[in-house]
Design a protein around this motif. Structure first.
Motif, mmCIF file in Angstrom:
data_model
loop_
_atom_site.group_PDB
_atom_site.id
_atom_site.type_symbol
_atom_site.label_atom_id
_atom_site.label_comp_id
_atom_site.label_asym_id
_atom_site.label_seq_id
_atom_site.Cartn_x
_atom_site.Cartn_y
_atom_site.Cartn_z
ATOM 1 N N ALA A 22 0.849 -1.194 0.000
ATOM 2 C CA ALA A 22 0.000 0.000 0.000
ATOM 3 C C ALA A 22 0.879 1.237 0.000
ATOM 4 C CB ALA A 22 -0.934 0.007 1.205
ATOM 5 N N TRP A 23 0.438 2.275 -0.703
ATOM 6 C CA TRP A 23 1.172 3.545 -0.711
ATOM 7 C C TRP A 23 0.274 4.660 -1.242
ATOM 8 C CZ3 TRP A 23 1.661 -0.231 -4.381
ATOM 9 C CH2 TRP A 23 1.535 0.127 -5.718
ATOM 10 N N TYR A 24 0.637 5.865 -0.917
ATOM 11 C CA TYR A 24 -0.010 7.051 -1.482
ATOM 12 C C TYR A 24 0.780 7.511 -2.711
ATOM 13 C CZ TYR A 24 -3.289 8.417 2.302
ATOM 14 O OH TYR A 24 -4.334 8.500 3.192
ATOM 15 N N CYS A 25 0.064 8.106 -3.662
ATOM 16 C CA CYS A 25 0.706 8.854 -4.740
ATOM 17 C C CYS A 25 -0.109 10.126 -4.967
ATOM 18 C CB CYS A 25 0.811 8.023 -6.022
ATOM 19 S SG CYS A 25 -0.782 7.724 -6.831
ATOM 20 N N VAL A 26 0.322 10.974 -5.868
ATOM 21 C CA VAL A 26 -0.407 12.217 -6.144
ATOM 22 C C VAL A 26 -0.959 12.240 -7.568
ATOM 23 C CG1 VAL A 26 0.902 13.535 -4.441
ATOM 24 C CG2 VAL A 26 1.730 13.413 -6.806
ATOM 25 N N THR A 27 -0.907 11.080 -8.239
ATOM 26 C CA THR A 27 -1.328 10.991 -9.637
ATOM 27 C C THR A 27 -2.381 9.910 -9.799
ATOM 28 O OG1 THR A 27 0.917 11.595 -10.319
ATOM 29 C CG2 THR A 27 -0.530 10.665 -12.016
ATOM 30 N N GLN A 75 -0.992 -5.539 -11.285
ATOM 31 C CA GLN A 75 -1.766 -4.315 -11.141
ATOM 32 C C GLN A 75 -2.688 -4.414 -9.928
ATOM 33 O OE1 GLN A 75 -3.855 -3.430 -14.774
ATOM 34 N NE2 GLN A 75 -1.965 -3.089 -15.945
ATOM 35 N N GLY A 76 -2.993 -3.262 -9.361
ATOM 36 C CA GLY A 76 -3.905 -3.203 -8.223
ATOM 37 C C GLY A 76 -4.980 -2.167 -8.442
ATOM 38 N N GLN A 77 -5.388 -1.517 -7.366
ATOM 39 C CA GLN A 77 -6.477 -0.547 -7.452
ATOM 40 C C GLN A 77 -6.149 0.720 -6.689
ATOM 41 O OE1 GLN A 77 -9.943 -2.658 -5.971
ATOM 42 N NE2 GLN A 77 -10.591 -3.185 -8.037
ATOM 43 N N GLN A 78 -6.573 1.841 -7.267
ATOM 44 C CA GLN A 78 -6.604 3.095 -6.544
ATOM 45 C C GLN A 78 -7.995 3.275 -5.947
ATOM 46 O OE1 GLN A 78 -5.439 6.374 -9.163
ATOM 47 N NE2 GLN A 78 -3.409 6.380 -8.206
ATOM 48 N N ASN A 79 -8.054 3.954 -4.810
ATOM 49 C CA ASN A 79 -9.340 4.236 -4.175
ATOM 50 C C ASN A 79 -9.528 5.745 -4.134
ATOM 51 O OD1 ASN A 79 -11.610 4.500 -2.571
ATOM 52 N ND2 ASN A 79 -10.976 2.928 -1.113
ATOM 53 N N ILE A 82 -3.523 9.993 -3.009
ATOM 54 C CA ILE A 82 -4.417 8.949 -3.511
ATOM 55 C C ILE A 82 -3.889 7.587 -3.065
ATOM 56 C CG2 ILE A 82 -5.484 7.941 -5.562
ATOM 57 C CD1 ILE A 82 -4.831 10.601 -7.008
ATOM 58 N N PRO A 83 -4.713 6.789 -2.389
ATOM 59 C CA PRO A 83 -4.245 5.486 -1.898
ATOM 60 C C PRO A 83 -4.211 4.417 -2.989
ATOM 61 C CG PRO A 83 -6.501 5.845 -1.203
ATOM 62 C CD PRO A 83 -6.061 7.107 -1.893
ATOM 63 N N GLN A 97 9.733 -3.124 -7.382
ATOM 64 C CA GLN A 97 9.547 -1.684 -7.549
ATOM 65 C C GLN A 97 8.049 -1.401 -7.525
ATOM 66 O OE1 GLN A 97 11.659 -1.541 -11.399
ATOM 67 N NE2 GLN A 97 13.021 -0.004 -10.493
ATOM 68 N N TYR A 98 7.673 -0.195 -7.119
ATOM 69 C CA TYR A 98 6.266 0.188 -7.217
ATOM 70 C C TYR A 98 6.134 1.414 -8.103
ATOM 71 C CZ TYR A 98 7.108 3.489 -3.231
ATOM 72 O OH TYR A 98 7.566 4.470 -2.389
ATOM 73 N N TYR A 99 5.025 1.446 -8.847
ATOM 74 C CA TYR A 99 4.795 2.512 -9.813
ATOM 75 C C TYR A 99 4.293 3.745 -9.076
ATOM 76 C CZ TYR A 99 3.791 4.413 -14.442
ATOM 77 O OH TYR A 99 3.797 5.166 -15.597
#
Length: 706
Positions: free
Chosen positions: A109-114, A134-138, A155-156, A173-175
């Motif tokens: 799990a991580w936050y991004c701004v995009t 691939q996973g999901q953004q919430n 964005i989580p 690595q995480y995108y």
């Protein structure tokens, strides 16, 4: 299959007076003297005057002594950390690893701004790509923070990787915001015999109020200490598969103001700041300080998270219950900030029915329904005791891991008393009939293990409850002055601690350590904190343990880097275990003792100190303090004081189970004592075999045969 056994011994032979007696004068929502804290800016040799315990009955305290709590203080390191903090404090996009629903999976799990598709690139140890997942953004759970008119929307993202093999090194690595992150590594461990680390209340930012510095300053202080605890503990226990954190990862609870929302994100950045957490999964539970914000569930991708109405009713803003398996063990985490225990039972039922053959069942939650801290253990901490105790009993949990009261304690084996008790949604105010009834209802347990059986049990009836002290030292509470009758061991060392739980097919062992020195914590009354539950063992189990120990002995002899004393102890223990294996008259007790003693001898192997040990042991003050009043006469757990009557007025010789009936009486408290040298032995035929720990046999009836 979880075995069913007949209960042949379940008696508490001595009295420990309880501190929740009727008619005592108490203050609701009490607060401890928060004298000592882990001040990174100070020095290791700077002491603080503390009083280990406070009595509910009259507000008196134990004798003053000096605590040395600044266990990681180092002026050069602190200066470097303050500079490094400038980049940590706003690094909101750090990734967190969490165990998957079983050992073949890992959650991220991580936050991004995009707004983008979250992805994990999994590689082998050589960097060759295995899979891209691939996973999901919430987007519904995105969070906005503001600092200096700069608005950031976080964005989580969550991804689960499957198909992992045990004992294997991986890179990943995480995108992140349109590009791949740096490359990190993690290593899966064995699922046959494995270890996990258990910590309580890191609570980044909780040292605020100890001086005039800001909330963020104290988040910086506590994150520094959290990094040191992780580094020290994982260096000493490199075989740990993952970490269990019993709640209150951070301190900032409210997010009603922009400044509070920013502070909470800064504290999470501090919690996740250790580079070790890019490689080490952490299974957390929701503490009261985590419970008011969705940030908790955004930061941690918990497996099998409850989603139905029946398993989420009453859930907090932070999220809800979840469970997972690792090897032979079922782990369940429930949010005890949600007082709807029907919800928790539905999750537990689902978890147990989905994993009927788990050898061990471990439950984790934050509030200590059986603890010994002054602040919560007989007031708001026990609100759910009458509801949860029978549920825990019904679903046959072996161990419960708790936090909240910032002290260390372990109970005897406890069960529900089988009686009907009122349910509560809050603790009534003191000095009222309602409060007296509340205390009476909370005497809802039976104490099942013999008082002489301090550290080991075989197939015990009931459940053992642990309460973890602070893993950072951001905040400590005093002990409640009168030790409760259900408590077998307790301590306030005023130093950060952690525990390591070792799982095998036949044993579950919990050992608690001083985080700075990695030496085993010693509880009041010179009680070692090591505690082992043994499932029924046969001679074939012992044979396997002997063979494994012999392999280890050969390895350490060939290496030549272990102390002669620890190697000889292992050799002697193997010889004694062989004698038990070969003796046709060996009892279940003998065999179980041999198994646990072999495991202890292997774990006690000590490397020769070549002066390069990275553990922070020099200039640390022993947790046993010479300024203590030295009056040990009233310590609960000592034979002289506990040979008389049980808490319900029966003589200690009666072979009955002690109930939770409470009385009020004072007992002197002394914490941090150093253990007296002890020779553990038992007799086999005419021979006395040294080095093997005696384990009292209490056969256990498993209530849920599957």
């Amino acid at each position: 299959m979880r075995k069913t056994r007949k209960l042949v011994s379940a008696v508490l032979a001595a009295s420990m007076v309880a501190g929740i007696g009727m008619g005592s004068v108490e203050t609701y929502a009490r607060s401890s003297m928060r004298a000592a804290w882990n001040d990174a800016s100070s020095s290791k040799t700077t002491g603080t005057a503390v009083k280990d315990a406070c009595y509910v009955e009259d507000g008196s305290e134990t004798a003053e002594k000096t605590a040395y709590s600044n266990v990681y203080a180092d002026s050069a390191e602190w200066a470097a950390w303050q500079e490094k903090w400038k980049t940590i404090r706003n690094n909101y996009e750090q990734i967190a690893l969490t165990p998957g629903e079983n050992a073949t999976k890992m959650n991220f799990a991580w936050y991004c701004v995009t707004e983008e598709i979250p992805k994990i690139k999994l590689m082998d140890s050589q960097g060759r790509v295995i899979q891209e997942v691939q996973g999901q953004q919430n987007l519904a759970n995105k969070e906005t923070i503001t600092e200096n008119d700069n608005v950031i929307t976080l964005i989580p993202n969550k991804v689960t990787v499957s198909g992992l093999a045990e004992n294997t090194s991986y890179q990943y690595q995480y995108y992140l915001d349109g590009a791949w992150s740096d490359t990190y590594t993690f290593e899966t461990k064995s699922t046959e015999n494995f270890s996990v680390m258990y910590v309580g209340d890191p609570q980044i930012g909780a040292s605020v109020g100890q001086d005039d510095n800001s909330k963020e300053y104290h988040a910086m202080n506590d994150a520094y200490n959290w990094n040191h605890t992780l580094s020290s503990a994982l260096s000493a226990h490199s075989n740990v598969s993952f970490i269990l954190s019993a709640g209150d990862q951070i301190n900032q609870t409210s997010v009603s103001k922009d400044a509070d929302k920013l502070e909470q994100q800064i504290e999470y950045a501090g919690f996740l700041s250790s580079p070790l957490l890019r490689s080490m999964p952490v299974a957390t539970t929701i503490g009261n300080h985590d419970s008011k914000s969705v940030n908790y569930s955004n930061h941690f991708n918990n497996p099998n998270t409850a989603t139905s109405v029946a398993t989420t009713e009453g859930k907090t803003d932070a999220g809800t219950d979840y469970y997972f398996t690792y090897g032979n063990t079922l782990f369940v985490s429930i949010d005890t900030n949600n007082y709807n225990c029907a919800t928790h039972e539905n999750v537990i039922k689902e978890a147990v029915e989905a994993n009927p053959d788990a050898t061990w069942r471990v439950l984790m939650f934050h509030q200590d329904i059986y603890g010994s801290g002054y602040d919560h253990s007989d007031s708001d901490g026990i609100v759910l005791r009458t509801q949860l105790t029978p549920i825990i009993d019904k679903y046959d949990f072996d161990a419960v891991l708790q936090g909240h009261d910032h002290t260390y304690s372990r109970t005897y084996q406890l069960s529900s008393d089988g009686q009907t008790h009122s349910s509560y949604q809050s603790a009534p105010k003191t000095n009222t009939d309602d409060f007296s009834a509340y205390l009476g209802d909370n005497a809802c347990y039976n104490i099942l293990t013999n008082i002489e059986n301090k550290n080991n049990v075989v197939n015990p009836e009931g459940t053992v409850y642990f309460e973890a002290n602070s893993a950072t030292g951001s905040k400590y509470y005093q002990l409640i002055g009168t030790q409760q009758n259900y408590i077998a061991a307790r301590s306030q060392s005023w130093r950060p601690t952690y525990s390591v739980i070792d799982f095998t097919e036949t044993t579950l062992t919990v050992k608690t350590y001083d985080a700075a020195t990695n030496t085993e914590l010693v509880a009041d009354g010179n009680i070692k904190t090591s505690y082992t539950i043994v499932k029924s063992v046969e001679k074939e189990d012992l044979k396997k343990e002997i063979e494994s120990a012999e392999v280890k002995l050969g390895e350490v002899k060939a290496a030549g880097t272990y102390t002669e004393e620890s190697v000889q102890k292992l050799s002697d223990t193997i010889d004694a275990a062989k004698a038990i294996y070969e003796n046709a008259e060996s009892t279940t007790t003998d065999v179980a003792s041999a198994v646990t003693s072999l495991q202890e001898a292997v774990s006690a192997l000590k490397a020769v100190d070549n002066g390069e040990n990275g553990n922070d042991t020099d200039n640390n003050i022993s947790s046993g303090d010479s300024t203590s009043d030295g009056n040990n006469a009233g310590n609960a757990g000592t034979a002289d004081d506990n040979a008389g009557t049980s808490g319900n007025g029966q003589t200690s010789g009666n072979s009955t189970t002690q109930t939770g009936t409470a009385t009020t009486a004072k007992s002197n408290v002394q914490t941090g004592d150093n253990a007296f040298p002890t020779v553990l032995w038992f007799s086999l035929g005419a021979a006395s075999l040294a080095g093997l720990g005696y384990i009292a046999v209490t056969e256990k009836k498993r209530k849920n045969e599957n």
